[in-house]
Design an enzyme around this catalytic site. Structure first.
Site, PDB file in Angstrom:
ATOM      1  N   LYS A   1      13.941  -5.696   1.646  1.00  0.00           N
ATOM      2  CA  LYS A   1      13.634  -6.648   0.570  1.00  0.00           C
ATOM      3  C   LYS A   1      12.980  -5.936  -0.608  1.00  0.00           C
ATOM      4  CE  LYS A   1       9.017  -6.794   1.409  1.00  0.00           C
ATOM      5  NZ  LYS A   1       7.871  -6.749   0.468  1.00  0.00           N
TER       6      LYS A   1
ATOM      7  N   THR B   1       8.944 -11.367  -2.853  1.00  0.00           N
ATOM      8  CA  THR B   1       8.915 -10.078  -3.530  1.00  0.00           C
ATOM      9  C   THR B   1       9.825 -10.049  -4.754  1.00  0.00           C
ATOM     10  OG1 THR B   1       8.600  -9.141  -1.326  1.00  0.00           O
ATOM     11  CG2 THR B   1       8.949  -7.599  -3.093  1.00  0.00           C
TER      12      THR B   1
END
Length: 332
Positions: free
Chosen positions: A189, A246
């Site tokens: 990610k 994120t």
């Protein structure tokens, strides 16, 4: 009462120590690599370098002495940058007793070996190993904002023990036995967040961001499944949950680096201005591609991020090349 040591006094390590102290019921130690930082934390309780504005409770023992930190600890939480994990665990391995648990709370892939952090730990010590991951900004955990994370281990009883020790009114801990899926979700990610930052830095709008994040999920899932992980895990907190945080959160370091890249700044210039803080995606991108090559998995977003980071490719050219790829079925 468990004796828990946190190795690494960066933002996340400090926040975990604060969260555990708020929970109560444990004997806690926080190890700082820097003697200066350890002294600062002991004297004032505030991590001015990595987590300013939050005070470490006085009952957390702070030390710069690594043997002292791990001595008699039941759980040793490793919150060090992923590329330093092997060195730290190699240093403490001879000091450990067989019952001590090593808990990885670092998200990354080792550059030289393409190993996940639990694999790095397992290659150095035979001690029980677990992983803590999920969508967590250190500042919000330190502030006591409601947060959900995942404790995972091959031995579900170990994951449940971590769940009991870390759960609190502000920290909900779920268990999972898919270590591969949890770790790859957490590591990959960061790479997609760099790309999402590039999209923001280029002012390409919400359509582009949504497409990038969604195709990023597909990319992460392909590699995780090829490595033995489960798609359901990638759809959970350690995958999609962490990816959303994120890629969209203002506190994301990886996204912030991507934004500056999209605006045309050089990578070295961006990193030199981070004050020693780490954007794990910068180092994990090349390792992710190495792992993908090993399993013959296509990762076009990761390839373009690597080209921007390490081949001086213009971000606008990278986006153009992603958009001009041959058409395909969405589900393949």
């Amino acid at each position: 009462m468990s004796r828990i040591t946190v190795l690494g006094a960066g933002a996340w390590g400090t926040a975990l120590a604060i969260s555990l102290a708020r929970r109560g019921g444990h004997r806690l130690c926080l190890w700082a690599h820097s003697p200066k930082l350890a002294e600062q934390l002991r004297d004032g309780g505030e991590n001015l370098t990595y987590l300013p504005g939050y005070i470490l409770p006085v009952d957390v023992h702070v030390t710069n002495d690594l043997p002292d930190a791990v001595f008699e600890a039941d759980i040793i939480v490793c919150v060090v940058p992923s590329q330093h994990m092997r060195g730290i665990v190699s240093h403490i391995a001879p000091l450990l007793t067989p019952s001590q648990v090593v808990l990885s709370a670092s998200k990354g892939i080792e550059e030289s070996s393409f190993l996940r952090m639990s694999q790095v730990i397992g290659s150095v010590t035979s001690n029980p190993c677990a992983v803590l991951s999920g969508p967590t900004f250190a500042q919000e955990v330190a502030a006591g904002s409601p947060t959900a994370i995942v404790a995972t281990a091959n031995n579900l009883r170990l994951a449940q023990a971590i769940q009991r020790d870390f759960a609190s009114p502000s920290m909900r801990v779920y268990t999972n036995d898919d270590v591969t899926g949890v770790e790859l979700g957490g590591a990959l990610k960061n790479v997609i967040a760099l790309a999402a930052g590039v999209v923001k830095g280029l002012n390409l709008g919400h359509n582009s961001a949504a497409a990038l994040i969604t195709r990023g999920i597909a990319e992460i899932t392909r590699l995780a499944v090829a490595c033995g992980g489960r798609p359901q895990t990638v759809a959970g907190l350690a995958g999609v949950g962490d990816l959303i945080l994120t890629c969209t959160g203002e506190l994301s370091r990886n996204r912030s680096v991507g934004i500056e890249l999209g605006r045309g700044r050089a990578l070295d210039d961006i990193l030199s201005g981070m004050g020693g803080k780490v954007a794990e995606g910068v180092r994990s991108t090349t390792a992710a591609l190495g792992l993908a090559a090993r399993y013959e998995v296509e990762m076009p977003i990761t390839e373009q991020v690597d080209a921007i980071l390490h081949q001086n490719k213009k971000p606008s050219d990278a986006i153009r090349d992603l958009m001009s790829r041959p058409g395909r079925n969405e589900l393949q």
